[in-house]
Structure formats: C-alpha cells, structure tokens
Design an enzyme around this catalytic site. Structure first.
Site, PDB file in Angstrom:
ATOM      1  N   LYS A 176       2.380   1.012  -3.229  1.00 32.21           N
ATOM      2  CA  LYS A 176       3.259   1.397  -3.111  1.00 32.21           C
ATOM      3  C   LYS A 176       4.702   1.213  -4.478  1.00 32.21           C
ATOM      4  O   LYS A 176       5.757   1.405  -4.505  1.00 32.21           O
ATOM      5  CB  LYS A 176       4.023   1.659  -1.996  1.00 32.21           C
ATOM      6  CG  LYS A 176       3.065   1.990  -1.275  1.00 32.21           C
ATOM      7  CD  LYS A 176       3.288   2.447   0.260  1.00 32.21           C
ATOM      8  CE  LYS A 176       2.642   3.891   1.254  1.00 32.21           C
ATOM      9  NZ  LYS A 176       1.574   3.528   0.985  1.00 32.21           N
TER      10      LYS A 176
HETATM   11  C1  LIG Z   1       0.531   3.791   1.876  1.00 27.05           C
HETATM   12  C2  LIG Z   1      -0.888   3.135   1.508  1.00 27.05           C
HETATM   13  C3  LIG Z   1      -1.934   4.730   1.474  1.00 27.05           C
HETATM   14  C4  LIG Z   1      -1.573   5.965   1.696  1.00 27.05           C
HETATM   15  O1  LIG Z   1      -0.387   6.304   0.697  1.00 27.05           O
HETATM   16  P1  LIG Z   1       0.108   7.877   1.422  1.00 27.05           P
HETATM   17  O2  LIG Z   1       0.704   8.141   0.209  1.00 27.05           O
HETATM   18  O3  LIG Z   1       0.407   7.252   2.230  1.00 27.05           O
HETATM   19  O4  LIG Z   1      -0.925   9.005   1.433  1.00 27.05           O
HETATM   20  C5  LIG Z   1      -3.317   3.827   1.191  1.00 27.05           C
HETATM   21  N1  LIG Z   1      -2.717   2.813   0.540  1.00 27.05           N
HETATM   22  C6  LIG Z   1      -2.410   1.265   0.956  1.00 27.05           C
HETATM   23  C7  LIG Z   1      -3.068   0.584   0.655  1.00 27.05           C
HETATM   24  C8  LIG Z   1      -1.171   2.014   0.998  1.00 27.05           C
HETATM   25  O5  LIG Z   1      -0.664   1.202   1.244  1.00 27.05           O
END
Ligand SMILES: *Cc1c(COP(=O)(O)O)cnc(C)c1O
Length: 432
Positions: A106
């Site tokens: 993220k």
């Molecule tokens: C947010 C997150 C996801 C999921 O991603 P999305 O874009 O919401 O589908 C998967 N793994 C981790 C570690 C995350 O922080």
C-alpha cells in the site's frame, strides 16, 4: 481525460477526482476510457526502469493536468524502493511489493496519492479520512506525514490489527490522528463513508478519502504489473498474476494494465474465507457479507469497495468477469500449510497474504493444466505479521530496522464505539 462516477451522475477532471476521492453520487471515479500504450512502449519494456514505466503509465491517466517535470519528480519520490520479482521455483515468482517505508504494497498507492493531493490542493487545508484493516492506515500516514495543510484521520478496528500494525497507525503524532473504533473494519469503512457524505462536516472542512476508492491509489498500482513483465518476459512464457484480494484495488489496477495493452494471460483473485467475489463468479449473485477475521487480516473485507469499478469495466456482465478472472477462496489452515510447505521446499518465507496468492496459482495450475509463469503479488513483508508467521513456521522472524523503529514509540489513539454522532462531534471540534 475525463473521470466519470461509476454511478454516472458526476463527470469531472482528474484533479477533482483525486481531491474528492468519492464522487458526489456515492460512486467511484473511473477514467472515461482506459488509455492504450503504443507498441513501441511494449517493444522497449524490458529496457525501461520502474520509474520510466511509472511515468509513461501515469502520464496516460493524468494528461496535461501536471507538467512532465513535476510528474517525473513525484514518480521518482514515490518509487524510491525496489520491487523485485524473486524466483521461488521454476514456475513461480514473488513480486515483492513490500520494500517501501511501511513494508506493505500500500506504500505504492498511498505515497502517490499523498503527493498528487498535495500537488493539486496547492497547500489549502484539507482533512483526509481513511478506514483501515491494518496496512492502508500506516501507508497513508507515512505518505502524508508532515505534509503541510493536510490532517489525516485514521479509523481502525480495535483489537483487530496486529500489535505492530497498531504501532504503525498510532505513533506518528503531528498531522496524523488515530481513531480506535470498537467494531469491525466494515464498521470503520461505513463510518468513513458517513463522515465523507455528512453535510455539516463538509461545510466546515474540505474532506477527502484515502481509501482504495481514490483513483490516485489505483493508477500507481498498475505500474508494477508492467514492471513484472519487464523483468520476466525474457522467459518467453505466458504470465499469470495471482492477486491476494480484499477491496480489490490491486486487482482492478491489474485490469487497467491489461486493458492498456499488457498481455497478461490470466488473473487469479485469491481471497481468504471472505469469499464474496469467488461466490459471485460461481453463482452470478453478488451478496455482501459481514467480514470474517482471518490470519490474512488485510483482506478481511465483506463488501469490497472496488467491486463497483470492476463491474463498470466489465459492463456489469458476469461472463465478461469470468473471461479475465478466476477467483478462489482459501481457509486459514490451507494458508498455514502453504507457508510451511514453501518454506520447507524452497526456503522462501511467505506472509499469510502472499500464501493465499500462492494457493491461487497452485489451484489454477491444477485446473488449467497450462504452462505459465505464475507471479504472486507479495503484498507484505512477513515481519508485519510476525505473530502468525512465527507461530506457523516455528522459527524466529527477524524484524527489519524500519519496522522495529515503530515498536519503540508510544501509542496514541482516541477511542470510539461504532457511533457516527460521537465521531462527528469529535471532528466538529477539530480546527480547520
Ligand atoms: C490491502 C492488502 C491486501 C488487499 O489489497 P486490495 O487492493 O484491497 O485487494 C492484500 N495484502 C495486504 C498485505 C494488504 O495490506
């Protein structure tokens, strides 16, 4: 390029789409069409750097709204860490998206969004509202920390994030405030939506959202699909991506990349037991559910926000979805077994989210019998989920210095029950 709400009632430019986050009609912004990259770009792809790819892709979405020099500078700042495709086995690579400041993928989206918002707002005071199931909040906080004029409010579910995640949410101080909500992630998400659409709050403040609903989070997430190709196309085999999915922002960004011309053979949307999308592909019915708690908690989402975007990409047609995406759900037991197996067989430590993605590749391989290179998106460093990983692998996980630094700081949060009025009152008392 115009940006249009998925609910069709609002049409605007990229600047407004980014500053608002959510459209006035409650929908999510989408580019009016997905731009195409020319064949020259693809021929040259393996010679391009991650930053060059980022610039070319972002430029298509941002057009003339920002100068090339400003955009280059932002891209270079955002992508100042590696995203290597690491070989696990002959057939499987891990695209390690976790080398940024908070060690989760993220960071990519949040850093880009923070810089674009700051660029477009021109220093005007603004409040950013972010609901998080763990990693979003810390990446958003890190991206915005110290940005002039912007105050960030992070809503997270009490007791439902790991101790280290909590430290990464609550120890910033300055322009970052943590709201600890005695409920689930879905409650936090619902409260965030209420805040963003509340008339009084909107009169008093300029509010915006930093969830994966913001289009500025999605655009940079498409970069690394191209980058994975740049690293792996020399293998000369079809490439399949398995995306560990919660709100489906990561997957939607992959769909953008494919529509832009990237020859991705297949997408696998891998989920934990929060299986709304796999069920939808199986039955054709979309039924949101309450989220269930799992060991891959960043994917504990019962009503994925980007489903609305995927629907619009596929013209609301299940058969269109099925052409592009296979989707499977896996239990915590399967996830744990896979972490152990991959560690024993290949010496590679997967975090629980990456393990869910690994399972997706295995299942697709058995089902399809095709030859392909599978790329799992490794969305978090195993140390972010140290309790689970140590418990499953029965060995100590070394905590990188970047993360250890958070552990040493003191938690500061404001507690709330799931009560919009209470949260609203708190915000109304904040300064502009
Ligand atoms: C947010 C997150 C996801 C999921 O991603 P999305 O874009 O919401 O589908 C998967 N793994 C981790 C570690 C995350 O922080």
């Amino acid at each position: 390029m115009k940006y249009i709400s998925t609910r069709q009632q609002q049409e605007t430019d990229i600047k407004t789409a980014i500053l608002k986050g959510l459209a006035d009609d409650g929908g999510l912004f989408m580019p009016e069409y997905i731009p195409q990259l020319d064949s020259e770009f693809f021929e040259d792809l393996s010679n391009l750097s991650l930053q060059e790819i980022g610039f070319r892709v972002a430029k298509e979405f941002l057009g003339e709204s920002i100068s090339d020099d400003n955009l280059k500078e932002i891209i270079d700042e955002v992508l100042n860490f590696e995203i290597p495709a690491v070989k696990i086995s002959e057939d499987i690579y891990s695209l390690e998206l976790f080398h940024g400041p908070t060690m989760a993928f993220k960071d990519v989206g949040a850093r880009f969004m923070a810089r674009m918002m700051s660029y477009f707002s021109g220093g005007k005071p603004m409040k950013v509202i972010a609901a998080t199931s763990g990693d979003t909040g810390s990446a958003v906080a890190s991206g915005f920390f110290g940005v002039q004029g912007i105050e960030v409010y992070i809503l997270y579910p009490k007791g439902k994030v790991s101790p280290l995640q909590e430290k990464q949410l609550t120890t910033w101080g300055g322009n970052i405030k943590a709201l600890e909500i005695d409920g689930t992630f879905d409650d936090c998400q619902a409260l965030a939506k209420q805040i963003l659409s509340d008339e009084e709050l909107n009169e008093k403040f300029t509010l915006t959202s930093a969830n994966s609903i913001n289009i500025a989070r999605l655009i940079p997430q498409s970069f690394y699909y191209f980058w994975a190709f740049a690293q792996l196309q020399k293998l000369g085999r079809p490439i399949v991506f398995s995306v560990p999915s919660g709100n489906f922002g990561n997957l939607t960004a992959g769909l953008f990349a494919k529509k832009m011309g990237l020859p991705i053979h297949q997408f696998i949307a891998s989920t934990n037991s929060n299986d709304v999308v796999p069920k939808f592909l199986e039955t054709g019915n979309y039924e949101s559910k309450l989220s269930k708690q799992t060991i891959s908690n960043a994917m504990d989402v019962g009503n994925p926000s980007n489903f609305e975007r995927m629907k619009s990409l596929f013209n609301n047609d299940v058969s269109e979805f099925k052409k592009e995406i296979e989707s499977y759900s896996f239990s915590d037991e399967e996830t744990k077994d896979t972490m152990i197996k991959v560690k024993n067989d290949f010496g590679y430590t997967l975090d629980p989210h990456g393990a869910v993605a690994y399972l997706g590749l295995e299942k697709y391989s058995k089902k399809s019998n095709e030859d392909f290179v599978g790329v799992l998106l490794e969305t978090a460093h195993p140390a972010k989920f140290v309790e689970v990983v140590e418990d499953v692998l029965k060995e100590e996980v070394t905590i990188p210095e970047k993360l250890e630094a958070f552990n040493k700081k003191e938690k500061r949060s404001v507690e709330f029950s799931v009560d919009f009025q209470q949260v609203k009152q708190f915000l109304m008392e904040e300064k502009q």
